[in-house]
Design a protein around this motif. Structure first.
Motif, PDB file in Angstrom:
ATOM      1  N   LEU A  83       0.830  -1.220  -0.070  1.00  0.00           N
ATOM      2  CA  LEU A  83       0.074   0.126   0.083  1.00  0.00           C
ATOM      3  C   LEU A  83       0.821   1.282   0.048  1.00  0.00           C
ATOM      4  CD1 LEU A  83      -2.720   1.107   0.043  1.00  0.00           C
ATOM      5  CD2 LEU A  83      -2.736   1.034   2.489  1.00  0.00           C
ATOM      6  N   ARG A  84       2.010   1.419   0.718  1.00  0.00           N
ATOM      7  CA  ARG A  84       2.714   2.423   0.876  1.00  0.00           C
ATOM      8  C   ARG A  84       3.593   2.531  -0.465  1.00  0.00           C
ATOM      9  NH1 ARG A  84       5.270  -0.204   5.578  1.00  0.00           N
ATOM     10  NH2 ARG A  84       4.449   0.736   7.335  1.00  0.00           N
ATOM     11  N   THR A  85       3.255   1.792  -1.454  1.00  0.00           N
ATOM     12  CA  THR A  85       4.184   2.159  -2.777  1.00  0.00           C
ATOM     13  C   THR A  85       3.247   2.798  -3.622  1.00  0.00           C
ATOM     14  OG1 THR A  85       3.563   0.068  -3.845  1.00  0.00           O
ATOM     15  CG2 THR A  85       5.470  -0.103  -2.647  1.00  0.00           C
ATOM     16  N   VAL A  86       1.729   2.887  -3.279  1.00  0.00           N
ATOM     17  CA  VAL A  86       0.656   3.282  -4.243  1.00  0.00           C
ATOM     18  C   VAL A  86       0.008   4.302  -3.780  1.00  0.00           C
ATOM     19  CG1 VAL A  86       0.538   1.125  -5.599  1.00  0.00           C
ATOM     20  CG2 VAL A  86      -0.946   1.497  -3.451  1.00  0.00           C
ATOM     21  N   VAL A  87       0.352   4.876  -2.617  1.00  0.00           N
ATOM     22  CA  VAL A  87      -0.490   6.034  -2.047  1.00  0.00           C
ATOM     23  C   VAL A  87       0.443   7.039  -1.481  1.00  0.00           C
ATOM     24  CG1 VAL A  87      -2.523   4.528  -1.199  1.00  0.00           C
ATOM     25  CG2 VAL A  87      -0.468   5.178   0.559  1.00  0.00           C
ATOM     26  N   THR A  88       0.234   8.199  -1.414  1.00  0.00           N
ATOM     27  CA  THR A  88       1.239   9.204  -1.148  1.00  0.00           C
ATOM     28  C   THR A  88       1.470   9.333   0.479  1.00  0.00           C
ATOM     29  OG1 THR A  88      -0.642  10.625  -0.722  1.00  0.00           O
ATOM     30  CG2 THR A  88       0.560  10.791  -2.931  1.00  0.00           C
ATOM     31  N   GLY A  99     -14.174   4.126  14.396  1.00  0.00           N
ATOM     32  CA  GLY A  99     -13.889   4.114  15.498  1.00  0.00           C
ATOM     33  C   GLY A  99     -12.281   4.412  15.531  1.00  0.00           C
ATOM     34  N   HIS A 100     -11.415   5.015  14.702  1.00  0.00           N
ATOM     35  CA  HIS A 100     -10.149   5.157  14.771  1.00  0.00           C
ATOM     36  C   HIS A 100     -10.064   6.865  14.277  1.00  0.00           C
ATOM     37  CE1 HIS A 100      -9.177   1.061  14.807  1.00  0.00           C
ATOM     38  NE2 HIS A 100      -9.852   0.876  13.682  1.00  0.00           N
ATOM     39  N   VAL A 101      -8.905   7.338  14.930  1.00  0.00           N
ATOM     40  CA  VAL A 101      -8.657   8.786  14.725  1.00  0.00           C
ATOM     41  C   VAL A 101      -7.999   8.912  13.165  1.00  0.00           C
ATOM     42  CG1 VAL A 101      -7.292  10.785  15.489  1.00  0.00           C
ATOM     43  CG2 VAL A 101      -8.240   9.227  17.086  1.00  0.00           C
ATOM     44  N   PRO A 102      -8.736  10.000  12.429  1.00  0.00           N
ATOM     45  CA  PRO A 102      -7.926   9.993  11.200  1.00  0.00           C
ATOM     46  C   PRO A 102      -6.573  10.080  11.280  1.00  0.00           C
ATOM     47  CG  PRO A 102      -9.792  11.337  11.479  1.00  0.00           C
ATOM     48  CD  PRO A 102      -9.644  10.728  12.680  1.00  0.00           C
ATOM     49  N   VAL A 103      -5.917   9.256  10.302  1.00  0.00           N
ATOM     50  CA  VAL A 103      -4.256   9.151  10.272  1.00  0.00           C
ATOM     51  C   VAL A 103      -4.110   9.312   8.542  1.00  0.00           C
ATOM     52  CG1 VAL A 103      -2.127   7.962  10.746  1.00  0.00           C
ATOM     53  CG2 VAL A 103      -3.837   7.834  12.298  1.00  0.00           C
ATOM     54  N   ARG A 104      -3.183  10.216   8.044  1.00  0.00           N
ATOM     55  CA  ARG A 104      -2.524  10.209   6.984  1.00  0.00           C
ATOM     56  C   ARG A 104      -1.577   9.138   6.512  1.00  0.00           C
ATOM     57  NH1 ARG A 104      -3.378  16.167   4.450  1.00  0.00           N
ATOM     58  NH2 ARG A 104      -5.358  16.518   5.545  1.00  0.00           N
ATOM     59  N   GLY A 105      -1.544   8.543   5.360  1.00  0.00           N
ATOM     60  CA  GLY A 105      -0.709   7.739   4.764  1.00  0.00           C
ATOM     61  C   GLY A 105      -1.076   6.323   5.099  1.00  0.00           C
ATOM     62  N   HIS A 169     -11.033   7.913  -6.311  1.00  0.00           N
ATOM     63  CA  HIS A 169      -9.785   8.224  -5.841  1.00  0.00           C
ATOM     64  C   HIS A 169      -9.110   9.606  -6.459  1.00  0.00           C
ATOM     65  CE1 HIS A 169      -9.295   4.050  -4.384  1.00  0.00           C
ATOM     66  NE2 HIS A 169      -9.863   3.847  -5.375  1.00  0.00           N
ATOM     67  N   GLU A 170      -8.596  10.400  -5.740  1.00  0.00           N
ATOM     68  CA  GLU A 170      -7.692  11.477  -6.465  1.00  0.00           C
ATOM     69  C   GLU A 170      -6.390  10.930  -6.758  1.00  0.00           C
ATOM     70  OE1 GLU A 170      -5.927  15.681  -4.855  1.00  0.00           O
ATOM     71  OE2 GLU A 170      -8.242  15.344  -4.957  1.00  0.00           O
ATOM     72  N   GLU A 174       1.767   8.712 -10.224  1.00  0.00           N
ATOM     73  CA  GLU A 174       1.352   7.183 -10.132  1.00  0.00           C
ATOM     74  C   GLU A 174       0.969   6.674  -8.720  1.00  0.00           C
ATOM     75  OE1 GLU A 174       4.817   5.180 -11.318  1.00  0.00           O
ATOM     76  OE2 GLU A 174       4.987   6.303 -13.317  1.00  0.00           O
ATOM     77  N   ARG A 175       0.606   7.801  -7.959  1.00  0.00           N
ATOM     78  CA  ARG A 175       0.199   7.505  -6.493  1.00  0.00           C
ATOM     79  C   ARG A 175      -1.506   8.014  -6.280  1.00  0.00           C
ATOM     80  NH1 ARG A 175       4.215   5.737  -2.553  1.00  0.00           N
ATOM     81  NH2 ARG A 175       5.955   5.369  -3.891  1.00  0.00           N
ATOM     82  N   ILE A 176      -2.016   7.290  -5.165  1.00  0.00           N
ATOM     83  CA  ILE A 176      -3.269   7.941  -5.102  1.00  0.00           C
ATOM     84  C   ILE A 176      -3.218   8.935  -3.681  1.00  0.00           C
ATOM     85  CG2 ILE A 176      -5.470   7.224  -3.928  1.00  0.00           C
ATOM     86  CD1 ILE A 176      -4.958   4.659  -5.508  1.00  0.00           C
TER      87      ILE A 176
END
Length: 200
Positions: A83-88, A99-105, A169-170, A174-176
């Protein structure tokens, strides 16, 4: 022709690529002026530009499809490294996992992946439709698998599930960069035959 009048009228025909005089009439290819001195060269230039743009668009579409394939493979296999290879690095998953606090990445999916790996351990995601408009992508997909572990408080039932997911998706290169998602959990619960006592 001396002493004669030549009337010009536009005639749409594929048989006359350029303008020419026929029987005292000026026959003109659609959208080309009879005064154009190099209609063939200009037409070739336009076709060349269109061909280049088509190739650029094809490359962009192919890149987007590959990114989407890897993204959904990462989700289905709960593979954070992939997943790390395809998202910013600041990828946003909207709304955040219940139930989870928003986290980026990619780390935003750590808890969700841990839950899914036991809840539907044989998960498969099949992309059904993809709609690309600029850097925005709409995806309709299906999730299939077996509820082999606790799912939102529901004990394992070993029942098969097959439900829809819809995502937008935005894409940046080459990444989301952002993902807006909606899953048909109601349909999944109906197939399982159980309902969560409380939603997280």
């Amino acid at each position: 022709m001396a002493g004669s009048r030549t009337s010009c009228r536009r005639i749409e025909t594929d048989a006359t690529p350029d303008w020419q005089l026929l029987a005292g009439r000026c026959v003109v290819r659609p959208y080309l002026s009879p005064c154009a001195t190099e209609p063939r060269r200009l037409d070739a230039d336009q076709k060349r530009r269109e061909t280049i743009m088509d190739r650029v668009n094809d490359i962009a579409r192919d890149t987007t499809y590959r990114t989407l394939e890897l993204f959904y493979r990462a989700v289905a296999s709960q593979d954070i490294a992939l997943l790390r290879t395809v998202v910013t690095r600041d990828w946003q998953y909207i709304p955040a996992s219940c139930g989870h606090v928003p986290v980026r990445g990619a780390e935003a999916m750590v808890s969700a992946f841990a839950a899914l790996s036991s809840a539907i351990s044989d998960m498969q995601i099949t992309i059904v439709d993809v709609l690309i408009h600029g850097n925005r992508v709409g995806v309709r997909a299906r999730v299939t698998g077996t509820q082999s572990g606790p799912l939102m408080g529901i004990p394992a039932t070993s029942r098969s599930v097959d439900f829809a997911i819809h995502s937008f998706h935005e894409v940046q290169g080459e990444r989301i960069a952002k993902t807006w998602h909606l899953e048909d959990w109601l349909g999944a619960f109906r197939q399982i035959g159980e309902w969560p006592q409380t939603f997280p």
